[in-house]
Design a protein around this motif. Structure first.
Motif, mmCIF file in Angstrom:
data_model
loop_
_atom_site.group_PDB
_atom_site.id
_atom_site.type_symbol
_atom_site.label_atom_id
_atom_site.label_comp_id
_atom_site.label_asym_id
_atom_site.label_seq_id
_atom_site.Cartn_x
_atom_site.Cartn_y
_atom_site.Cartn_z
ATOM 1 N N ALA A 1 58.242 4.900 -85.839
ATOM 2 C CA ALA A 1 59.311 5.842 -85.502
ATOM 3 C C ALA A 1 59.786 6.577 -86.756
ATOM 4 O O ALA A 1 59.992 7.799 -86.746
ATOM 5 N N MET A 2 59.937 5.830 -87.842
ATOM 6 C CA MET A 2 60.387 6.470 -89.084
ATOM 7 C C MET A 2 59.332 7.405 -89.644
ATOM 8 O O MET A 2 59.650 8.451 -90.215
ATOM 9 N N ASP A 3 58.052 7.055 -89.467
ATOM 10 C CA ASP A 3 56.976 7.964 -89.880
ATOM 11 C C ASP A 3 57.067 9.293 -89.130
ATOM 12 O O ASP A 3 56.857 10.367 -89.699
ATOM 13 N N THR A 4 57.409 9.215 -87.845
ATOM 14 C CA THR A 4 57.542 10.425 -87.031
ATOM 15 C C THR A 4 58.642 11.327 -87.583
ATOM 16 O O THR A 4 58.470 12.550 -87.694
ATOM 17 N N PHE A 5 59.760 10.732 -87.943
ATOM 18 C CA PHE A 5 60.853 11.534 -88.504
ATOM 19 C C PHE A 5 60.453 12.154 -89.843
ATOM 20 O O PHE A 5 60.722 13.331 -90.109
ATOM 21 N N VAL A 6 59.802 11.367 -90.702
ATOM 22 C CA VAL A 6 59.402 11.876 -92.018
ATOM 23 C C VAL A 6 58.450 13.067 -91.869
ATOM 24 O O VAL A 6 58.578 14.077 -92.576
ATOM 25 N N LYS A 7 57.492 12.966 -90.946
ATOM 26 C CA LYS A 7 56.543 14.066 -90.724
ATOM 27 C C LYS A 7 57.248 15.331 -90.260
ATOM 28 O O LYS A 7 56.776 16.444 -90.485
ATOM 29 N N ALA A 8 58.403 15.150 -89.605
ATOM 30 C CA ALA A 8 59.183 16.299 -89.131
ATOM 31 C C ALA A 8 60.170 16.791 -90.178
ATOM 32 O O ALA A 8 60.987 17.678 -89.908
ATOM 33 N N GLY A 9 60.111 16.200 -91.384
ATOM 34 C CA GLY A 9 61.001 16.623 -92.448
ATOM 35 C C GLY A 9 62.387 16.027 -92.383
ATOM 36 O O GLY A 9 63.325 16.540 -93.001
ATOM 37 N N VAL A 10 62.534 14.923 -91.644
ATOM 38 C CA VAL A 10 63.840 14.271 -91.472
ATOM 39 C C VAL A 10 63.827 12.909 -92.172
ATOM 40 O O VAL A 10 62.954 12.081 -91.896
ATOM 41 N N THR A 11 64.763 12.680 -93.099
ATOM 42 C CA THR A 11 64.899 11.350 -93.700
ATOM 43 C C THR A 11 65.518 10.428 -92.655
ATOM 44 O O THR A 11 66.624 10.695 -92.175
ATOM 45 N N PRO A 12 64.845 9.333 -92.287
ATOM 46 C CA PRO A 12 65.332 8.522 -91.159
ATOM 47 C C PRO A 12 66.640 7.779 -91.404
ATOM 48 O O PRO A 12 67.522 7.761 -90.536
ATOM 49 N N ILE A 13 66.787 7.144 -92.582
ATOM 50 C CA ILE A 13 67.879 6.186 -92.778
ATOM 51 C C ILE A 13 68.968 6.735 -93.687
ATOM 52 O O ILE A 13 68.699 7.127 -94.823
ATOM 53 N N SER A 14 70.184 6.741 -93.192
ATOM 54 C CA SER A 14 71.340 7.029 -94.039
ATOM 55 C C SER A 14 71.643 5.762 -94.830
ATOM 56 O O SER A 14 71.792 4.679 -94.256
ATOM 57 N N ASN A 15 71.734 5.878 -96.143
ATOM 58 C CA ASN A 15 71.833 4.702 -97.003
ATOM 59 C C ASN A 15 72.911 4.891 -98.070
ATOM 60 O O ASN A 15 73.339 6.010 -98.339
ATOM 61 N N ALA A 16 73.340 3.783 -98.663
ATOM 62 C CA ALA A 16 74.310 3.824 -99.757
ATOM 63 C C ALA A 16 73.942 2.764 -100.779
ATOM 64 O O ALA A 16 74.128 1.569 -100.539
ATOM 65 N N GLY A 17 73.414 3.203 -101.924
ATOM 66 C CA GLY A 17 72.963 2.260 -102.936
ATOM 67 C C GLY A 17 74.045 1.770 -103.868
ATOM 68 O O GLY A 17 73.871 0.752 -104.535
ATOM 69 N N ALA A 18 75.183 2.478 -103.926
ATOM 70 C CA ALA A 18 76.232 2.102 -104.875
ATOM 71 C C ALA A 18 77.143 1.004 -104.344
ATOM 72 O O ALA A 18 77.977 0.483 -105.091
ATOM 73 N N GLU A 19 76.976 0.655 -103.078
ATOM 74 C CA GLU A 19 77.783 -0.416 -102.480
ATOM 75 C C GLU A 19 76.890 -1.309 -101.618
ATOM 76 O O GLU A 19 75.671 -1.317 -101.771
ATOM 77 N N TYR A 20 77.502 -2.037 -100.696
ATOM 78 C CA TYR A 20 76.820 -3.106 -99.968
ATOM 79 C C TYR A 20 75.647 -2.709 -99.068
ATOM 80 O O TYR A 20 74.744 -3.521 -98.844
ATOM 81 N N PRO A 21 75.599 -1.475 -98.478
ATOM 82 C CA PRO A 21 74.576 -1.231 -97.455
ATOM 83 C C PRO A 21 73.139 -1.449 -97.886
ATOM 84 O O PRO A 21 72.348 -2.054 -97.156
ATOM 85 N N ALA A 22 72.766 -0.973 -99.077
ATOM 86 C CA ALA A 22 71.362 -1.080 -99.490
ATOM 87 C C ALA A 22 70.930 -2.526 -99.660
ATOM 88 O O ALA A 22 69.824 -2.915 -99.259
ATOM 89 N N GLN A 23 71.792 -3.366 -100.236
ATOM 90 C CA GLN A 23 71.414 -4.758 -100.426
ATOM 91 C C GLN A 23 71.279 -5.487 -99.092
ATOM 92 O O GLN A 23 70.493 -6.428 -98.966
ATOM 93 N N GLN A 24 72.032 -5.037 -98.079
ATOM 94 C CA GLN A 24 71.896 -5.660 -96.761
ATOM 95 C C GLN A 24 70.578 -5.285 -96.099
ATOM 96 O O GLN A 24 69.998 -6.084 -95.350
ATOM 97 N N ILE A 25 70.076 -4.071 -96.361
ATOM 98 C CA ILE A 25 68.750 -3.696 -95.850
ATOM 99 C C ILE A 25 67.674 -4.554 -96.522
ATOM 100 O O ILE A 25 66.762 -5.078 -95.863
ATOM 101 N N PHE A 26 67.759 -4.686 -97.839
ATOM 102 C CA PHE A 26 66.826 -5.542 -98.586
ATOM 103 C C PHE A 26 66.838 -6.967 -98.017
ATOM 104 O O PHE A 26 65.780 -7.578 -97.786
#
Length: 434
Positions: A188-213
């Motif tokens: 699904a994310m590949d489909t968005f990327v091919k359409a020029g859309v970044t799939p995931i809204s993320n935040a590396g300066a706080e908690y969200p990115a570490q929770q994805i990891f």
């Protein structure tokens, strides 16, 4: 923003115990006594489910305590995270504060003698009956500051977990089905990327990115690994399959365009607002956003699902009310906690997109809220709450923020990042004598 696997009872059993409801023990100040002030801090936004519920609790408290003024200050999660030890050791300490649960936060403050032992009050007011089994895990800490046993230093009154939120309109526009497997999710994310859309809204300066990891690591994890990492019941190999997969896959997601490299400096608020504006089809974050999304998203339909391919997700009981040892109005703090546990406030929490611990199931009428609680029940029934990655060691939150930022901007390899996050964890093990 971790806990015992016994939390399977969280929504189901705790709601069933709503007949034991609290809220009847407020003690208004007698007329003629000097005015008093309850100094209250929490970090829930006004439009969140908890923010709405605690605002109602303040109204009820003021009505039942006419001679008391509530001086409420909204602090950011980051403010409290970084300054709690210093503030609570000063004359600036509030009477009551929302605080993050876990060994690295509430556990550390309890070990430092900065929090009040509420064990007697918990029993007297019946909060222990509203918080059975695993719900008590993040409320109790032993002499080493380890959660799960010992004295009551906090009271949780909601549950939480991390899920995948998605923009139904963008999914439909790009002909993407809701994934049920990890392979379907990445497709699904590949489909968005091919359409020029970044799939995931993320935040590396706080908690969200570490929770994805951490969520990615959990797709390869079993309960013994979780017990070892969170409860020190065994050796954790940071270069083992779990964390290696989490780090390698996260870095790969950045390379593939699933996550924007520019997100390394973004905060959680930036991430959530971008999703609410319809700029991203996906955000992987917690139930604490649910009520706000329900209130603020007006231009598209949205939904949620559990992370595909994982039997466990980050989650636990919610943050806890703690009473600082330097509180000058502990009796008022206890009265306020009591009101947040009352059926009226718990029902409002439930119908505003929160996960209550003492609501009346028949009073939950909001369709979106029912969906949320059903998903939480599904997760807890499978014994799937896995706490949060920053809980095991003091200061670990900042260690993880820095490490995952390095994965986002590509400044360090996965192996180097894993070395960096292993060091402070193992240092803490030595400090507590494990």
């Amino acid at each position: 923003m971790v806990k015992s696997r016994a939390v399977a009872v969280l929504a189901a059993a705790a709601l069933a115990l709503s007949a034991c409801g609290s809220g009847g023990s407020e003690s208004p100040s007698p007329s003629g006594t000097a005015p008093r002030v309850l100094k209250l801090w929490h970090y829930e936004s006004a439009d969140s489910a908890m923010g709405k519920a605690w605002a109602e609790a303040i109204k009820k408290f003021q009505a039942s305590h006419p001679n008391v003024t509530v001086k409420f200050e909204e602090k950011s999660f980051e403010q409290i995270q970084k300054t709690a030890s210093m503030v609570l050791n000063s004359d600036e300490a509030p009477d009551l504060m929302e605080y993050n649960k876990g060994n690295a936060t509430a556990g550390l403050l309890s070990k430092q003698g900065l929090l009040t032992d509420m064990s007697e009050e918990v029993t007297k007011r019946g909060w222990d009956k509203l918080l059975p089994g695993g719900l008590q895990t993040t409320a109790k800490y032993d002499d080493r500051g380890l959660m799960g046993s010992g004295k009551w230093f906090g009271v949780p009154n909601y549950g939480e977990f991390v899920m995948v939120y998605y923009n139904k309109d963008l999914f439909a526009k790009h002909k993407v089905e809701v994934p049920t497997t990890f392979e379907q999710f990445t497709a699904a994310m590949d489909t968005f990327v091919k359409a020029g859309v970044t799939p995931i809204s993320n935040a590396g300066a706080e908690y969200p990115a570490q929770q994805i990891f951490y969520q990615l690591a959990l797709t390869k994890a079993q309960k013994p690994w979780l017990d070892a990492f969170q409860s020190y019941k065994g050796k954790v190999d940071f270069h083992g399959p779990e964390f290696t997969y989490g780090a390698d896959t996260f870095a790969d997601w950045v390379k593939k365009g699933y996550i924007d490299k520019k997100s390394s400096g973004l905060k959680a608020e930036d991430m959530g607002v971008a999703f609410m504006k319809g700029e991203f089809p996906i955000v992987i974050s917690g139930s604490w956003w649910y009520g706000r999304f329900a209130s603020e998203i007006k231009n598209f339909e949205w939904g949620h699902f559990l992370f595909p391919g994982a039997t466990m997700s980050p989650g636990s009981s919610g943050n806890i009310w703690v009473v600082p040892e330097k509180s000058e109005n502990k009796d008022l703090a206890y009265d306020f906690i009591d009101i947040t546990m009352s059926k009226d406030v718990q029902n409002l929490l439930a119908n505003s997109g929160g996960v209550p611990v003492a609501a009346d199931p028949a009073a939950i009428t909001d369709a979106k809220s029912k969906e949320l609680i059903e998903t939480f029940n599904k997760l807890t029934t499978a014994d799937g709450l896995a706490f949060y990655p920053d809980w095991p060691a003091p200061g670990y939150y900042d260690v993880l923020v820095a490490g995952i930022q390095n994965l986002i901007n590509g400044s360090k390899t996965s192996a180097q990042v894993l070395d960096e996050i292993a060091g402070p964890y193992e240092d803490n093990l030595a400090d507590i004598g494990n």
